[in-house]
Design an enzyme around this catalytic site. Sequence first.
Site, PDB file in Angstrom:
ATOM      1  N   GLY A  45      27.438  14.058 -28.323  1.00  0.00           N
ATOM      2  CA  GLY A  45      28.262  15.572 -28.325  1.00  0.00           C
ATOM      3  C   GLY A  45      27.920  14.811 -26.554  1.00  0.00           C
ATOM      4  O   GLY A  45      27.710  14.153 -26.489  1.00  0.00           O
ATOM      5  N   GLN A  50      29.793  15.771 -18.005  1.00  0.00           N
ATOM      6  CA  GLN A  50      29.236  14.106 -17.883  1.00  0.00           C
ATOM      7  C   GLN A  50      30.639  13.305 -17.616  1.00  0.00           C
ATOM      8  O   GLN A  50      30.689  12.073 -18.494  1.00  0.00           O
ATOM      9  CB  GLN A  50      28.793  14.046 -19.103  1.00  0.00           C
ATOM     10  CG  GLN A  50      26.982  14.826 -19.717  1.00  0.00           C
ATOM     11  CD  GLN A  50      26.580  14.342 -20.647  1.00  0.00           C
ATOM     12  OE1 GLN A  50      26.912  14.965 -22.478  1.00  0.00           O
ATOM     13  NE2 GLN A  50      25.882  13.524 -21.233  1.00  0.00           N
ATOM     14  N   CYS A  99      21.282  10.377 -24.233  1.00  0.00           N
ATOM     15  CA  CYS A  99      21.981  11.693 -23.678  1.00  0.00           C
ATOM     16  C   CYS A  99      22.558  10.220 -23.384  1.00  0.00           C
ATOM     17  O   CYS A  99      22.902   8.834 -22.587  1.00  0.00           O
ATOM     18  CB  CYS A  99      21.424  11.886 -22.970  1.00  0.00           C
ATOM     19  SG  CYS A  99      22.192  13.017 -21.349  1.00  0.00           S
ATOM     20  N   LEU A 100      24.041  10.128 -23.198  1.00  0.00           N
ATOM     21  CA  LEU A 100      25.110   9.296 -23.109  1.00  0.00           C
ATOM     22  C   LEU A 100      24.810   9.277 -21.520  1.00  0.00           C
ATOM     23  O   LEU A 100      25.328   8.187 -20.995  1.00  0.00           O
ATOM     24  CB  LEU A 100      26.763   9.977 -23.009  1.00  0.00           C
ATOM     25  CG  LEU A 100      27.186   9.589 -24.566  1.00  0.00           C
ATOM     26  CD1 LEU A 100      28.257  10.261 -24.628  1.00  0.00           C
ATOM     27  CD2 LEU A 100      26.482   8.205 -25.240  1.00  0.00           C
ATOM     28  N   HIS A 141      20.461  21.272 -26.121  1.00  0.00           N
ATOM     29  CA  HIS A 141      20.510  19.972 -24.720  1.00  0.00           C
ATOM     30  C   HIS A 141      22.419  20.529 -24.476  1.00  0.00           C
ATOM     31  O   HIS A 141      21.866  19.790 -22.774  1.00  0.00           O
ATOM     32  CB  HIS A 141      20.486  18.517 -25.512  1.00  0.00           C
ATOM     33  CG  HIS A 141      20.766  17.493 -25.140  1.00  0.00           C
ATOM     34  ND1 HIS A 141      20.175  16.801 -25.089  1.00  0.00           N
ATOM     35  CD2 HIS A 141      22.086  16.468 -24.129  1.00  0.00           C
ATOM     36  CE1 HIS A 141      20.513  15.453 -24.139  1.00  0.00           C
ATOM     37  NE2 HIS A 141      21.801  15.610 -23.824  1.00  0.00           N
ATOM     38  N   GLU A 142      22.753  20.343 -25.036  1.00  0.00           N
ATOM     39  CA  GLU A 142      24.787  19.974 -23.846  1.00  0.00           C
ATOM     40  C   GLU A 142      23.906  21.645 -23.347  1.00  0.00           C
ATOM     41  O   GLU A 142      24.930  21.724 -22.365  1.00  0.00           O
ATOM     42  CB  GLU A 142      25.326  20.342 -25.018  1.00  0.00           C
ATOM     43  CG  GLU A 142      25.689  18.503 -26.255  1.00  0.00           C
ATOM     44  CD  GLU A 142      25.208  17.966 -25.394  1.00  0.00           C
ATOM     45  OE1 GLU A 142      26.115  18.058 -23.854  1.00  0.00           O
ATOM     46  OE2 GLU A 142      24.461  17.036 -26.184  1.00  0.00           O
ATOM     47  N   HIS A 145      23.511  20.964 -20.073  1.00  0.00           N
ATOM     48  CA  HIS A 145      23.813  20.257 -19.313  1.00  0.00           C
ATOM     49  C   HIS A 145      24.904  20.988 -17.791  1.00  0.00           C
ATOM     50  O   HIS A 145      25.197  20.597 -16.801  1.00  0.00           O
ATOM     51  CB  HIS A 145      25.116  19.307 -19.830  1.00  0.00           C
ATOM     52  CG  HIS A 145      24.890  17.965 -20.297  1.00  0.00           C
ATOM     53  ND1 HIS A 145      23.597  16.688 -19.166  1.00  0.00           N
ATOM     54  CD2 HIS A 145      24.058  17.369 -21.553  1.00  0.00           C
ATOM     55  CE1 HIS A 145      23.507  15.996 -19.789  1.00  0.00           C
ATOM     56  NE2 HIS A 145      23.545  16.407 -21.183  1.00  0.00           N
TER      57      HIS A 145
END
Length: 174
Positions: A45, A50, A99-100, A141-142, A145
């Site tokens: 994701g 990000q 998470c990236l 989660h996204e 962000h």
Amino acid sequence: MVREIVIYPDKRLKLISKKVEVFDEKIHALLDDMYDTMIAKNGVGLAAIQIGVDLRALIINIPLEEADAEHSQPKENTLEMINPAIIEMDGSTHFQEGCLSVPGVYEDVNRAKHVKVEYQDRFGNTHIIEDDDFLAIAMQHEIDHLEGRVFVEKLSYTKRKKFEKEWKRRSKPA
Ligand code: CO
């Protein structure tokens, strides 16, 4: 085009992303770049912030059925969500998240078990999706962000302290 990932604790990750108003080729190019970046980094994701863009856009790889898992992830299996809003949530569950923007860190996070989300696609059409499995966690989660929140901020005080210490140590130039 693969873009550079914004890494924690970069201040941009704290921004509240702005509503997307125009569904033109610029937003399409952004979503395509997000896809290329997510695939290149083996993520599941990615939110626009990000890659440094504070717009309310995110993508999630919908997990394939096991029978298809040997094939590479097709783009059609990527869910694109613009201006998503959680309109229903209930229950609770926890899942080991990564998470990236916090590479190499995996921690258990508490989330709602079931969510219903209203969002727009890249053409501005409105959809509603609900889930009580992996997708429910990924959406929470996204969407976090877009509100300037990163999953490590949801850890307990003790675990967070431990993470911050370890992260500082790791981020120091060798
Ligand atoms: Co993330």
